[in-house]
Design a protein around this motif. Structure first.
Motif, PDB file in Angstrom:
ATOM      1  N   ASP A  55      -3.218  12.385   2.589  1.00  0.00           N
ATOM      2  CA  ASP A  55      -3.048  11.081   1.912  1.00  0.00           C
ATOM      3  C   ASP A  55      -3.954  10.026   2.526  1.00  0.00           C
ATOM      4  O   ASP A  55      -4.369   9.077   1.864  1.00  0.00           O
ATOM      5  N   SER A  77      -1.102   6.711  12.954  1.00  0.00           N
ATOM      6  CA  SER A  77      -0.315   7.927  12.642  1.00  0.00           C
ATOM      7  C   SER A  77      -0.439   8.932  13.786  1.00  0.00           C
ATOM      8  O   SER A  77       0.544   9.576  14.176  1.00  0.00           O
ATOM      9  N   SER A 109       6.808   3.580   4.128  1.00  0.00           N
ATOM     10  CA  SER A 109       6.089   4.853   4.296  1.00  0.00           C
ATOM     11  C   SER A 109       6.007   5.241   5.773  1.00  0.00           C
ATOM     12  O   SER A 109       6.155   6.414   6.128  1.00  0.00           O
ATOM     13  N   THR A 150       2.155  -4.146   7.824  1.00  0.00           N
ATOM     14  CA  THR A 150       3.455  -4.686   8.233  1.00  0.00           C
ATOM     15  C   THR A 150       3.305  -5.455   9.545  1.00  0.00           C
ATOM     16  O   THR A 150       3.849  -6.555   9.697  1.00  0.00           O
TER      17      THR A 150
END
Ligand SMILES: Nc1ncnc2c1ncn2[C@@H]1O[C@H](COP(=O)(O)OP(=O)(O)O)[C@@H](O)[C@H]1O
Ligand SMILES: C[C@@](O)(CCOP(=O)(O)O)CC(=O)O
Length: 479
Positions: free
Chosen positions: A55, A118, A153, A255
């Protein structure tokens, strides 16, 4: 060992985002958009661990033996699967830094940041929970949750990573049918503690509401007054299936940046910011009181109006905190003009998604509902034509609409990665890494490995009604 999968949902914060970072209450519910993580074991002579996160176009492999195991295993630093970790250890962050920086060094900076946050979440959890004897694995992740759109997410991927790693060290029991509710709650709490650590890696100062809802599913009234202690979480088992429209501005934002904006405003105008945050808290508490009332009925137009008005006021307060965006205001203007409902940004704002609590059809008929909508149409159409018209306009302006159901299951496990699909393969269909990677788009992912088999019912506005059954094979800790 055969491959296995885990999955965790995104969420919508219905009331109280940002205020929740400052110790106030929030109400959030899981949504039926989910992340799916597939874990494949390699031959034990292959001493590597890999991430395949298509993604975000991230592929990276580390040599297990090159990772800083000694730093994480030092007696003063070692954490166990049952520990409550409320902040990242700066020495451990330093120890993984070179291994994080080795990820995607040549891609543009904004992409590199996404990759590295990530990777940081993965490495911090992998080194905290695993050991140098951890088996060589490939972690393949795909998500149907739009990234950075306010739908949690990051919490959802943190939940998947925490769950997979805890399962691998056998720190979780189940999930299995008939598992006692308290035992289920304990497993979810364990996952949640580590999912929070993943969130700390990705966005710095999380309240913990997103990972709590992603782990436990359903809906919750959440408050964290003291960051050194676990938050207070009241599960809202019968959270109303509100007639909700979810609209994505497709304006990306981070965020961490939006949360920092509110922090800066609070420093500059402490008294005023405190009033705003307290007012948001009052909204959340009023909503909780309303939905807990005996006789509350979401189909009662008066109850729905109160929920809608409170959402609209909440949005106004978020605007004053500086976290809206012209595109969110455009969506609100379109909805207000059509008289269709009450609009509020959801999540961190600065772009991302808005939620609209839709008015009952009766109210729209009696009020104003756009010039081209004929009474006759409203009576006969299965789906409210004013809504159809609005959806067309949203699409024409580049916004994306999601049909969503709220308050579904939290983290789930498919062990081994075998599903009984429509293809009817004997003994079930094994989901291998390549098959998972080849699934096309969100529909392809849902069709191949989705936790829910949807039934096609819809409510008065033509939105799907939340009647989903979990698919055979996937198991959840339900409590
Ligand atoms: N599908 C995904 N694959 C890999 N990383 C992801 C994925 N979804 C989210 N992330 C991580 O989470 C970050 C987005 O988190 P955040 O800004 O908090 O947005 P959101 O509101 O969606 O949680 C991304 O930068 C990325 O590091
Ligand atoms: C702004 C905030 O309240 C919600 C952020 O949600 P999201 O990351 O935009 O999905 C931050 C938090 O609660 O950690």
């Amino acid at each position: 060992m055969p491959p296995f999968m885990v999955s965790a949902p995104g969420k919508v914060i219905v009331y109280g985002e940002h205020a929740v970072v400052h110790g106030k209450a929030a109400i959030a519910a899981s949504v039926n958009l989910r992340s799916y993580l597939h874990v494949t074991f390699l031959h034990k002579t292959d001493r590597t661990v890999s991430l395949r996160f298509p993604d975000i176009s991230l592929e990276h492999t580390w040599n297990i033996d090159d990772l800083p195991w000694a730093a994480f295993a030092a007696p003063a630093k070692k954490k166990y699967y049952y520990d409550l970790v409320t902040s990242l250890d700066p020495d451990l962050v330093d120890a993984i830094e070179p291994h994080v920086l080795s990820v995607s060094p040549k891609v543009p900076e904004h992409v590199r940041k996404i990759h590295q946050s990530s990777a940081k979440a993965f490495l911090y959890l992998f080194l905290s929970l695993g050991s140098q004897r951890s088996p060589p694995c490939v972690y393949t992740l795909r998500s149907t949750i739009p990234i950075g759109a306010g739908l949690g997410s990051s919490a959802s991927i943190s939940t998947c990573l925490a769950c997979a790693l805890l399962l691998q060290i056998r720190a979780l029991s189940g999930p299995h049918d008939d598992q006692p509710s308290e035992e289920c709650a304990l497993q979810v709490e364990r996952i949640n503690r580590w999912a929070f650590v993943g969130e700390l890696c990705i966005h710095g100062n999380p309240s913990g509401v997103d990972n709590t809802v992603s782990c436990g599913g359903k809906a919750a009234l959440f408050q964290r007054k003291d960051y050194s202690k676990p938050p207070s979480v009241q599960r809202l088992g019968d959270f109303p299936q509100l007639p909700l429209l979810l609209v994505n501005t497709k304006q990306s934002r981070s965020t961490a940046v939006e949360v920092a904006k509110v922090g800066t405003l609070k420093k500059a105008h402490p008294k005023i910011a405190d009033h705003i945050l307290s007012a948001i808290n009052d909204i959340t508490e009023s909503v909780h009181a309303l939905i807990s009332q005996e006789g509350f009925d979401k189909d009662d137009p008066e109850n729905l109006r109160q929920l809608g008005e409170l959402a609209a006021i909440n949005h106004g307060l978020l605007v004053s905190l500086g976290v809206s965006h012209p595109k969110l205001e455009r969506i609100r203007a379109l909805i207000d003009h059509a008289g269709l409902g009450w609009t509020k940004l959801t999540g961190a704002g600065g772009g991302g998604c808005a939620i609209v609590i839709l008015k009952p059809l009766e109210d729209i008929r009696n009020g104003h509902h756009g010039p081209d909508v004929k009474e006759q149409n409203i009576k006969s159409a299965a789906k409210n034509p004013a809504l159809v018209q609005l959806e067309r306009q949203l699409e024409a302006e580049g916004f994306e609409k999601f049909e969503t159901t709220l308050a579904g299951d939290g983290v789930g496990v498919l062990w081994p990665a075998v599903l009984h699909n429509a293809s009817g393969e004997e003994g079930g269909e094994e989901i291998d890494q390549e098959k998972f990677l080849k699934a096309v788009g969100n529909d392809g992912i849902e069709k191949l490995v989705g936790v829910n088999a949807k039934s096609a019912t819809s409510n008065m506005n033509g939105l799907s009604n939340g009647h989903t059954e979990s698919r055979e094979g996937w198991k959840f800790w339900r409590f």
